[in-house]
Design an enzyme around this catalytic site. Structure first.
Site, PDB file in Angstrom:
ATOM      1  CG  HIS A  85     -65.393  20.347  12.061  1.00 15.71           C
ATOM      2  ND1 HIS A  85     -65.308  19.137  11.431  1.00 15.71           N
ATOM      3  CD2 HIS A  85     -65.640  20.092  13.366  1.00 15.71           C
ATOM      4  CE1 HIS A  85     -65.514  18.183  12.312  1.00 15.71           C
ATOM      5  NE2 HIS A  85     -65.703  18.722  13.497  1.00 15.71           N
ATOM      6  CG  ASP A 144     -65.871  22.705  21.015  1.00 15.26           C
ATOM      7  OD1 ASP A 144     -66.621  22.046  21.759  1.00 15.26           O
ATOM      8  OD2 ASP A 144     -64.861  22.234  20.480  1.00 15.26           O
TER       9      ASP A 144
HETATM   10  N1  ACO Z   1     -59.536  30.367  12.777  1.00 19.37           N
HETATM   11  C1  ACO Z   1     -58.808  30.884  11.761  1.00 19.37           C
HETATM   12  N2  ACO Z   1     -58.517  30.201  10.658  1.00 19.37           N
HETATM   13  C2  ACO Z   1     -58.970  28.951  10.562  1.00 19.37           C
HETATM   14  C3  ACO Z   1     -59.734  28.347  11.589  1.00 19.37           C
HETATM   15  C4  ACO Z   1     -60.011  29.109  12.725  1.00 19.37           C
HETATM   16  N3  ACO Z   1     -60.722  28.625  13.732  1.00 19.37           N
HETATM   17  N4  ACO Z   1     -60.035  27.109  11.225  1.00 19.37           N
HETATM   18  C5  ACO Z   1     -59.492  26.913  10.036  1.00 19.37           C
HETATM   19  N5  ACO Z   1     -58.839  28.029   9.621  1.00 19.37           N
HETATM   20  C6  ACO Z   1     -58.122  28.223   8.374  1.00 19.37           C
HETATM   21  C7  ACO Z   1     -56.676  27.739   8.531  1.00 19.37           C
HETATM   22  O1  ACO Z   1     -55.823  28.775   8.955  1.00 19.37           O
HETATM   23  C8  ACO Z   1     -56.353  27.247   7.157  1.00 19.37           C
HETATM   24  O2  ACO Z   1     -56.080  28.361   6.353  1.00 19.37           O
HETATM   25  P1  ACO Z   1     -54.965  28.283   5.170  1.00 19.37           P
HETATM   26  O3  ACO Z   1     -55.549  27.318   4.184  1.00 19.37           O
HETATM   27  O4  ACO Z   1     -54.876  29.674   4.686  1.00 19.37           O
HETATM   28  O5  ACO Z   1     -53.719  27.779   5.817  1.00 19.37           O
HETATM   29  C9  ACO Z   1     -57.682  26.663   6.658  1.00 19.37           C
HETATM   30  O6  ACO Z   1     -58.695  27.361   7.387  1.00 19.37           O
HETATM   31  C10 ACO Z   1     -57.801  25.174   6.933  1.00 19.37           C
HETATM   32  O7  ACO Z   1     -57.640  24.998   8.322  1.00 19.37           O
HETATM   33  P2  ACO Z   1     -56.815  23.826   8.992  1.00 19.37           P
HETATM   34  O8  ACO Z   1     -56.298  24.276  10.294  1.00 19.37           O
HETATM   35  O9  ACO Z   1     -55.822  23.269   8.007  1.00 19.37           O
HETATM   36  O10 ACO Z   1     -57.971  22.808   9.212  1.00 19.37           O
HETATM   37  P3  ACO Z   1     -57.848  21.473  10.015  1.00 19.37           P
HETATM   38  O11 ACO Z   1     -58.834  20.569   9.428  1.00 19.37           O
HETATM   39  O12 ACO Z   1     -56.453  21.007  10.064  1.00 19.37           O
HETATM   40  O13 ACO Z   1     -58.234  21.895  11.494  1.00 19.37           O
HETATM   41  C11 ACO Z   1     -59.531  22.623  13.302  1.00 19.37           C
HETATM   42  C12 ACO Z   1     -59.528  21.876  11.978  1.00 19.37           C
HETATM   43  C13 ACO Z   1     -58.395  22.081  14.192  1.00 19.37           C
HETATM   44  C14 ACO Z   1     -60.843  22.370  14.015  1.00 19.37           C
HETATM   45  C15 ACO Z   1     -59.329  24.125  13.037  1.00 19.37           C
HETATM   46  O14 ACO Z   1     -60.408  24.609  12.296  1.00 19.37           O
HETATM   47  C16 ACO Z   1     -59.168  24.917  14.331  1.00 19.37           C
HETATM   48  O15 ACO Z   1     -58.042  24.999  14.846  1.00 19.37           O
HETATM   49  N6  ACO Z   1     -60.254  25.506  14.865  1.00 19.37           N
HETATM   50  C17 ACO Z   1     -60.187  26.238  16.129  1.00 19.37           C
HETATM   51  C18 ACO Z   1     -60.227  25.297  17.310  1.00 19.37           C
HETATM   52  C19 ACO Z   1     -61.597  24.676  17.482  1.00 19.37           C
HETATM   53  O16 ACO Z   1     -62.599  25.341  17.498  1.00 19.37           O
HETATM   54  N7  ACO Z   1     -61.590  23.358  17.663  1.00 19.37           N
HETATM   55  C20 ACO Z   1     -62.841  22.599  17.895  1.00 19.37           C
HETATM   56  C21 ACO Z   1     -63.224  21.827  16.671  1.00 19.37           C
HETATM   57  S1  ACO Z   1     -64.698  20.903  16.909  1.00 19.37           S
HETATM   58  C22 ACO Z   1     -64.235  19.609  17.891  1.00 19.37           C
HETATM   59  O17 ACO Z   1     -63.143  19.146  17.820  1.00 19.37           O
HETATM   60  C23 ACO Z   1     -65.172  19.081  18.796  1.00 19.37           C
END
Ligand code: ACO
Length: 468
Positions: free
Chosen positions: A348, A404
């Site tokens: 998140h 989710d």
């Molecule tokens: N799986 C694997 N790695 C992850 C995940 C994940 N679900 N979430 C974050 N990370 C990692 C990223 O790869 C990144 O790693 P790095 O620093 O080595 O590059 C680090 O954690 C930071 O993640 P970001 O993607 O930069 O975080 P951001 O804030 O941009 O994205 C998001 C947040 C989109 C929710 C992301 O965590 C994600 O894609 N999750 C999966 C989809 C999901 O479940 N979405 C629902 C969110 S809740 C909602 O919107 C209601």
């Protein structure tokens, strides 16, 4: 009197709250929230991370403490003691309603849930072939058309003037009650006269009544979409039922048991608002142009659909089915991590602690899965995945299940099919979208961030024939 099972659900929420407080006690106190003196200094990351766009009194998310607060009230308390109707009122109006206020609000919702015109219009589209969120968005647009012009009895024009005003009137019956009730579609001239913009230039669909209409109506549309996709006709709402119970009824044709109603109510409360997330931001951006609530909510639905946002709940179920067995969790996760893929339902932007909504939905899934063989199977895979993700990423990355992750199992145990998970999210979040838009419009300034241009300059234009 609460039934035994619904009391158990309340206890489960209170237990989750206690656990949350215990586990996040040692986290640093949240940064003090305070009024802003514009222009404000903040560090902005890509995707507007850290950007402050406005002040708000609606809700607060603290990512390190795992707090979610609506208008000062803790989400756990609202889940334990409140209802979706009360929470929607709270978000929109800023305070909990009195008995009379809540009664009046409910009356409005009952009135607006009834939208035979919109349902009928919806059925003229190929809903069964459409993505459910696309159909919901379409339905929201149809609601706009109906509300701004002719959905309510007292807004219907005088028949004679209508027919006289528009040669191309299309005869149609709005309610199947015989000739006396038949009215006629009327033309654009008549509409334009009746609903002029207000002094701020806002469209008539930008009032509080539209918020009520959308909160009530998006649920009716989502339910109609569910019915049509399943090959059934949409149902009329049951005015005796609560918002949550009626929503289940309109989707399934079955008046839910108190336990089901309570679980749906909690799910709706949990998803109602969450800061300036992508879909809320999308709604606010559209509203900031002085468009209206219907277009704004349509934008929210569009943004919510994406798998990185609300669409993740449907994807989670797909993933759990793909993993298929608890034994396959570890190899599956290793494969995904090697591919640098995202694990749906985890991570998140704001929470670096366990998402409080997942703290409630996890135990709810566990409670419901007891009576569902397929639910139990999904739950065991999900729990194994949660453990594996925790040990694979370690504590440093702070990747926890988000809202989710467990919601899909909850809905599955209630017999709801996956393509409806994200529409259900929208049925709830429409309360937050409308409340945030309403608040933003009080001090509206059109959104207009900028991008840093890193492209080229002074390139010479080449006619197409000379390009290789
Ligand atoms: N799986 C694997 N790695 C992850 C995940 C994940 N679900 N979430 C974050 N990370 C990692 C990223 O790869 C990144 O790693 P790095 O620093 O080595 O590059 C680090 O954690 C930071 O993640 P970001 O993607 O930069 O975080 P951001 O804030 O941009 O994205 C998001 C947040 C989109 C929710 C992301 O965590 C994600 O894609 N999750 C999966 C989809 C999901 O479940 N979405 C629902 C969110 S809740 C909602 O919107 C209601």
């Amino acid at each position: 009197m609460l039934r035994h099972e619904t009391k158990e659900i309340t206890d489960l929420v209170l237990k989750a709250a206690k656990k949350a407080r215990k586990e996040t006690d040692s986290e640093p106190e949240p940064e003090l929230t305070k009024p802003i003196k514009w222009p404000v200094k903040c560090t902005v990351g890509p995707g507007l991370e850290g950007a402050i766009a406005c002040e708000t009194k609606i809700g607060y998310v603290n990512g390190s403490k795992g707090w979610l607060v609506y208008r000062g009230y803790d989400i756990f308390d609202l889940c334990a003691y409140s209802t979706f109707e009360e929470v929607s009122y709270l978000l929109l109006k800023g305070h909990l309603p009195t008995v009379t206020q809540l009664g009046n609000f409910k009356k409005k919702l009952i009135q607006y849930r009834h939208m035979p015109n919109t349902q009928r219009l919806l059925m003229s589209f190929p809903i069964e072939d459409m993505n459910a969120m696309a159909a919901l968005r379409l339905g929201t647009n149809l609601m706009r058309h109906e509300f701004t012009y002719d959905d309510t009895d007292d807004w219907r024009p005088d028949l004679k003037s209508v027919i006289g005003a528009d040669e191309d009137s299309i005869p149609m019956e709005t309610v199947p009650r015989g000739e006396k009730r038949a009215i006629y579609e009327f033309g654009s001239k008549e509409r334009g006269k009746k609903f002029e913009s207000d002094s701020l230039g806002l469209q008539p669909a930008s009032g509080l009544d539209s918020c009520y209409h959308l909160i009530a109506g998006v649920a009716s549309i989502a339910a109609a979409v569910a019915r049509i996709r399943a090959g059934h006709l949409p149902l009329e709402p049951d005015p005796e039922l609560s918002h949550a119970a009626n929503f289940i009824y309109m989707m399934t044709g079955r008046r839910p048991a108190p336990l089901e109603e309570r679980v749906m109510d909690i799910a709706l409360i949990l998803h109602a608002d969450h800061g300036i997330n992508a879909s809320t931001f999308a709604s606010m951006v559209v509203a900031s142009t002085l468009s209206d609530f219907y277009f704004s909510v349509g934008a929210g639905i569009a943004a919510l659909n994406g798998p990185l946002h609300g669409g993740a709940n449907e994807q989670v179920l797909r993933v759990l089915n793909e993993i298929a067995t608890v034994d396959n969790v570890k190899p599956w996760l290793e494969k995904i991590r090697k591919q640098k893929g995202k694990i749906m339902g985890f991570g998140h932007r704001v929470y670096k602690a366990y998402d409080p909504r997942a703290r409630v939905l996890g135990p709810l899934a566990e409670y419901l899965a007891k009576n569902s063989e397929s639910g139990l199977k999904l739950l065991h895979i999900a729990q194994a995945l949660e453990r594996e993700v925790a040990s694979s990423f370690g504590t440093e990355k702070k990747i926890f299940p988000n809202v989710d992750f467990y919601s899909g199992i909850v809905y599955s145990c209630m017999g709801i099919s996956p393509e409806l998970f994200t529409p259900i999210f929208a049925v709830s979040r429409v309360a937050g979208w409308t409340a945030r838009v309403l608040e933003y419009l009080e001090n509206n300034r059109i959104f207009r961030p900028r991008a840093m241009y890193i492209g080229e300059f002074e390139k010479k234009y080449k006619p197409i024939q000379k390009r290789t």
